[in-house]
Each structure stands twice: as C-alpha cells, then as structure tokens.
Design an enzyme around this catalytic site. Structure first.
Site, mmCIF file in Angstrom:
data_model
loop_
_atom_site.group_PDB
_atom_site.id
_atom_site.type_symbol
_atom_site.label_atom_id
_atom_site.label_comp_id
_atom_site.label_asym_id
_atom_site.label_seq_id
_atom_site.Cartn_x
_atom_site.Cartn_y
_atom_site.Cartn_z
ATOM 1 N N ARG A 244 0.806 -1.217 0.000
ATOM 2 C CA ARG A 244 0.000 0.000 0.000
ATOM 3 C C ARG A 244 0.843 1.274 0.000
ATOM 4 O O ARG A 244 0.616 2.178 -0.809
ATOM 5 C CB ARG A 244 -0.912 0.045 1.245
ATOM 6 C CG ARG A 244 -2.187 -0.743 1.108
ATOM 7 C CD ARG A 244 -2.585 -1.318 2.438
ATOM 8 N NE ARG A 244 -1.629 -2.355 2.777
ATOM 9 C CZ ARG A 244 -1.746 -3.621 2.369
ATOM 10 N NH1 ARG A 244 -2.785 -3.984 1.681
ATOM 11 N NH2 ARG A 244 -0.816 -4.514 2.659
ATOM 12 N N THR A 245 1.794 1.366 0.933
ATOM 13 C CA THR A 245 2.489 2.642 1.126
ATOM 14 C C THR A 245 3.302 2.999 -0.118
ATOM 15 O O THR A 245 3.209 4.121 -0.634
ATOM 16 C CB THR A 245 3.394 2.564 2.376
ATOM 17 O OG1 THR A 245 2.623 2.023 3.449
ATOM 18 C CG2 THR A 245 3.915 3.927 2.755
ATOM 19 N N LYS B 188 26.208 -4.531 -0.775
ATOM 20 C CA LYS B 188 27.683 -4.494 -0.773
ATOM 21 C C LYS B 188 28.208 -3.835 0.488
ATOM 22 O O LYS B 188 29.407 -3.610 0.622
ATOM 23 C CB LYS B 188 28.187 -3.707 -1.995
ATOM 24 C CG LYS B 188 27.731 -4.244 -3.331
ATOM 25 C CD LYS B 188 28.185 -3.297 -4.438
ATOM 26 C CE LYS B 188 27.294 -3.428 -5.664
ATOM 27 N NZ LYS B 188 27.395 -2.248 -6.534
ATOM 28 N N HIS C 142 4.682 5.490 11.695
ATOM 29 C CA HIS C 142 4.228 5.430 10.303
ATOM 30 C C HIS C 142 3.189 6.554 10.161
ATOM 31 O O HIS C 142 1.992 6.305 10.051
ATOM 32 C CB HIS C 142 3.601 4.053 10.051
ATOM 33 C CG HIS C 142 3.313 3.720 8.629
ATOM 34 N ND1 HIS C 142 3.531 4.583 7.572
ATOM 35 C CD2 HIS C 142 2.792 2.584 8.073
ATOM 36 C CE1 HIS C 142 3.174 3.981 6.449
ATOM 37 N NE2 HIS C 142 2.720 2.782 6.711
ATOM 38 N N ARG D 136 11.264 3.847 3.902
ATOM 39 C CA ARG D 136 10.855 2.804 4.861
ATOM 40 C C ARG D 136 12.086 1.977 5.209
ATOM 41 O O ARG D 136 12.837 1.577 4.315
ATOM 42 C CB ARG D 136 9.766 1.904 4.271
ATOM 43 C CG ARG D 136 9.475 0.702 5.161
ATOM 44 C CD ARG D 136 8.263 -0.084 4.721
ATOM 45 N NE ARG D 136 7.035 0.631 5.024
ATOM 46 C CZ ARG D 136 5.827 0.085 4.957
ATOM 47 N NH1 ARG D 136 5.694 -1.173 4.593
ATOM 48 N NH2 ARG D 136 4.752 0.793 5.243
HETATM 49 N N1 CP Z 1 -0.358 -0.158 5.891
HETATM 50 C C1 CP Z 1 0.850 -0.398 5.321
HETATM 51 O O1 CP Z 1 1.853 0.224 5.672
HETATM 52 O O2 CP Z 1 0.818 -1.331 4.341
HETATM 53 P P1 CP Z 1 2.093 -1.778 3.490
HETATM 54 O O3 CP Z 1 3.055 -2.454 4.448
HETATM 55 O O4 CP Z 1 1.562 -2.704 2.439
HETATM 56 O O5 CP Z 1 2.706 -0.548 2.924
#
Ligand code: CP
Length: 302
Positions: free
Chosen positions: A52-53, A81, A130, A102
C-alpha cells in the site's frame, strides 16, 4: 505549511493535519489529478516490503505530474555491498526532490532527515512510527463520521511492535477523543515510552468483549511477526484474538472497523461484507491523503 520533514505524528499541528485532510478532499474533487509536480522527481527508498504505502505514494506522485525512482527492497541495491543508510541518502538527495523512506530500524527516517538536503517522509521505521498511515486512519474516520472528537477508540492487537498504532495514538493527541481502549495480550501491551507521549488517559485490557459495545472505531492490527526476536514468543500469542461476525454483532450499528493492512487472520473474511468494515475503503484513501502530504512538503504550497 508542514515542517520540512514528516517523521512523527507529533511533528504535526492540528491545523496542519486539517489542511492535509482538506487538500485530500480537494484532490478527490479533482479526480486525483494535478500538474504541480511537473519536473519533480521523488525517490521511494523502501528497504522493507510494502504494497500500500509504496504504490500509493508512487500513484500520488504520478497523479501530480511527477516521476519516481527508487527500490522496493535492499536486494539489488548497493546496501548488499555494505553501503550505509547515510551514503544511500546522500546519493538519493542528489537524484530527487523528496525521499520517501521505509526501513526496519527505529529512528532511520529521523537519522536520514538530519543529513538530507531534501525533505524526508517517514513511510515506516521499525516499530517506531508510520505517520502517513495515521493520517489516512483519521481521515477515514472524518470521511465516515464527519468528526473525530468525542469518539471512543478501541485499538486491538500488537501494541508493542505496531508502528501504525504508535502514530495513530500520537496523532490523536491533536484531537479530543472520547475513551481510548487498548486491547492486547499482556505480552503485547503498548510500550511505556509511547504511552508517555499521550495527553489522554488510556484503558488497557485483554478483553475486547468488555469494551466492544461502546466502541465507535475499532482499529485492528496484525501481530508483527517480523519484529519478534524469539519465534517461541510469537507462537504463544499468534492466535490470541480474532474479530468475527459475533464480535461485529456486539458493535454499535454506526461504528466502524479499521485496519492498516495487511491482514493475516485477525479479521474473519466474512466480516468484509458488513457495513462496519471500512478497511479497504481506508486503504483506497491513501492516494489522496499522500497527495495532500506531498503538496504540503514540495508542492504548490511551498
Ligand atoms: N499499511 C501499510 O503500511 O501497508 P504496506 O506495508 O503494504 O505498505
């Protein structure tokens, strides 16, 4: 105008949050298209898996007329590496106008923001935060109910390792929630350092049944298997809760169920068709909310 970097929900004021929500509404009315990122490049630096993100940020940038570069795992990058986060960020800042990052390490996004010349948006750092997920969560509540203040929230599941939970609770500090119930097995209770950042009382329990009938927003999370150091500890809690039809039958008719997703087995699939199930709608709002965030960080408002 947002701070240059978006690392924690605590970085955002109530006014900034509402501005993002208003912008998300505006983009929805515009059929989620604009040209304001024409000529701009956004780096999507995903060292951890995401559906999603990453894709909703990618879609948001492209819908705003920009382009994306990046990666969806460390595999295939020079991290394999031995390249450090710092050196990777130094490269990406010279190739892009914004880095969405991320990483599995708590604090990775904050560290990147301290060395990057371009803005950093935290797309999830370990068990820490998040924040754009939390914006989607409360935006969904506002879309469905029309307001946030006064609603009773029940957050269910892995409160120890779930970063989305931390960001949601911290974003709620900018509002005036009603009661906030934290329901989890004893081993997965919220960490003290997170609870200490909240400005409202929380009621911790392991019994969903005791609070479900006065809950307006049930926020379900999966157990974060990947964050357990010990597989045996995961096995002890993995089947410890499940939302099913009988749970929903105990809920208020106008209540809602949210989940940041991915779901594993903590919500019975038969719940998906019930009117309280809003988690797929919630995920669908990710593009316009992230357009709103990007607009504030590098779009026309700068
Ligand atoms: N909600 C969320 O962060 O989903 P993903 O891990 O798929 O990005």
């Amino acid at each position: 105008m947002l701070p240059k970097h978006v690392i924690s929900s605590l970085d955002l004021s109530k006014e900034e949050i509402e501005l993002i929500f208003d912008e998300a509404d505006r983009y929805e009315k515009l059929n989620r298209t604009s040209k304001e990122l024409d000529g701009k490049v956004v780096a999507l630096a995903f060292f951890e898996p995401s559906t999603r993100t990453r894709n909703s940020f990618d879609s948001a940038v492209q819908r705003m007329g920009g382009r994306t570069i990046g990666f969806s795992s460390s595999e295939g990058t020079s991290v394999e590496k031995g390249e450090t986060i710092a050196d990777t960020v130094r490269m990406l800042e010279s190739y892009s106008d914004l880095i969405v990052m991320r990483h599995k390490l708590d604090g990775a996004a904050k560290f990147a923001s301290e060395i990057s010349k371009v803005p950093i948006i935290n797309a999830g750092d370990g068990k820490h935060e998040h924040p754009t997920q939390a914006l989607i969560d409360l935006y969904t509540v506002r879309k469905v109910k029309g307001y946030i203040d006064g609603l009773n929230f029940c957050v269910l599941g892995d409160l120890k390792y779930g970063r989305a939970v931390n960001s949601l609770l911290r974003l709620l500090t900018k509002f005036k929630p009603g009661k906030v119930f934290l329901v989890s097995p004893q081993q997965l209770r919220i960490r003290t350092e997170v609870k200490d950042t909240l400005n409202f009382p929380v009621i911790e329990t392991d019994s969903l049944q005791d609070v479900i009938d006065i809950t307006d927003v049930l926020y379900v999370t999966r157990i974060q298997k990947e964050r357990f150091a010990d597989e045996v500890e995961f096995e002890k809690v993995k089947e410890s809760y499940k939302v099913d039809i009988s749970t929903v039958n105990s809920m208020r008719k106008d209540s809602m169920i949210l989940h940041p997703l991915p779901r594993v087995n903590e919500i019975d699939r038969r719940v998906d068709k019930l009117p309280q199930a809003k988690y797929f709608y919630q995920a669908s709002l990710g593009v316009q909310v992230r357009m709103g965030v990007i607009h504030q960080v590098i779009g026309d408002s700068r």
